[in-house]
Design an enzyme around this catalytic site. Structure first.
Site, PDB file in Angstrom:
ATOM      1  CE1 TYR A  59      -3.294  -2.772   0.306  1.00 18.71           C
ATOM      2  CE2 TYR A  59      -3.378  -2.463   2.679  1.00 18.71           C
ATOM      3  CZ  TYR A  59      -3.803  -3.124   1.542  1.00 18.71           C
ATOM      4  OH  TYR A  59      -4.727  -4.141   1.644  1.00 18.71           O
ATOM      5  N   PRO A 218     -15.473  -3.890   3.610  1.00 18.46           N
ATOM      6  CG  PRO A 218     -15.443  -3.396   5.896  1.00 18.46           C
ATOM      7  CD  PRO A 218     -14.540  -3.541   4.706  1.00 18.46           C
TER       8      PRO A 218
END
Length: 331
Positions: A59, A218
């Site tokens: 990342y 999510p």
């Protein structure tokens, strides 16, 4: 003092019921962000109870995200559970192995050969400024390397005390079972949300083996908050077909019944999405990310929201009619 969040177990590892996905804290993931703001956001998340922090060496540029996490938890390392991932940042001289994905760029380059695993871990430890990684995942299953070989290399790190627990990320049921036969797997990280169901075989195998589920994205890359109307040019979500301008507009229209139900319940759509997910399995731990303190607290409060069986049935009915346009999953 903030009341502690409810906890859940990933194998033998206890964590808050909702963690924090740190990917959003690096530039180019959800648009630009500066380091000061990123560190402040993560410290606020930890203060609010999100002491399970998920990052990756892939990342941001050159381990940027791990360094942000390390800076944010400096002097409070024992308060947090740090999970990170490897294999996505292929070292110089190593052969990249193509992992196909359903994103606009078509494939990722990975390398999870055992000979590189210790080096990956040592670099992550340096980035994080710590002497151990609590939960360590190969970021993607290497299509060239048997999962048993990669797991065997992580098992050596566990033996040597550099890693506490093994996780797997973006694997299927067979890969989970084969890996678990080599070394116990604490958690499998996979995409799971209202707009991306989990693979039923993977879930069944995780339950059988006592493996926890860490749900990435999510909130559907923020879509499930009901607030995303467009994405910027420098936003990673530009690569996800469901965020194409035409698809996004249509998907927002289709998502209206969920937004209405959340309003009826007196909670936000994002809270409904997270609470619904927590009700799907006692071993699932979502890891939403945010850069805004108020949104971080909003997300974490979902861990305290109970949904009646009748409400869950209404959500499931609405989701059956939702059918978002465009591919939203990796595969």
């Amino acid at each position: 003092m903030t009341e502690a969040l409810p906890t859940r177990s990933l194998g033998e590892l206890d964590v808050p019921a909702i963690g924090f996905g740190a990917m959003v804290l690096s530039p180019g993931m959800y648009g630009e962000i500066d380091d000061d703001r990123a560190v402040h956001a993560l410290r606020h998340a930890v203060d609010a109870g999100a002491t399970f922090v998920d990052t990756s060496d892939g990342y941001g540029a050159d381990g940027h995200n791990e360094r942000i996490v390390g800076e944010a938890v400096r002097n409070r390392r024992d308060e947090v559970v740090i999970a990170t991932k490897f294999g996505f940042r292929v070292p110089a001289g190593a052969q990249p192995h193509e992992f196909p994905v359903n994103y606009a760029f078509g494939e990722l380059a990975v390398n999870a050969e055992p000979k590189y695993v210790r080096g990956y871990a040592e670099q992550s430890l340096a980035n994080l400024g710590t002497d151990r990684i609590d939960l360590y995942y190969p970021h993607f299953p290497d299509p060239v390397v048997p999962i048993e070989d990669t797991v065997g290399a992580v098992a050596e790190l566990v033996r040597d005390g550099l890693v506490r627990y093994l996780g797997l990320s973006n694997v299927d049921s067979d890969q989970l079972r084969r890996a678990h036969a080599v070394h116990p797997v604490a958690a499998v990280q996979t995409q799971w949300s209202m707009w991306q169901p989990i693979d039923v075989e993977l879930l069944a195998t995780a339950r059988e083996l006592g493996v926890g589920i860490v749900a990435w994205s999510p909130l559907g890359g923020g879509f499930l908050t009901g607030t995303v109307r467009e994405v910027a040019e420098d936003d990673f979500r530009r690569n996800v077909p469901r965020f194409d301008a035409a698809h996004l507009a249509a998907n927002n229209d289709r998502y209206a019944p969920i937004r209405s139900l959340a309003a009826e319940l007196g909670i936000t759509p994002g809270q409904l999405a997270l609470s619904w997910l927590l009700h799907q399995d006692p071993a699932v731990v979502p890891i939403p990310g945010s850069r805004t303190p108020a949104h971080i607290v909003e997300n974490l409060e979902a861990a305290r929201i109970g949904l009646h069986a009748d409400t869950l049935a209404r959500v499931d009915q609405a989701l059956r009619e939702f059918a978002p346009l465009g591919t939203g999953s990796l595969r």
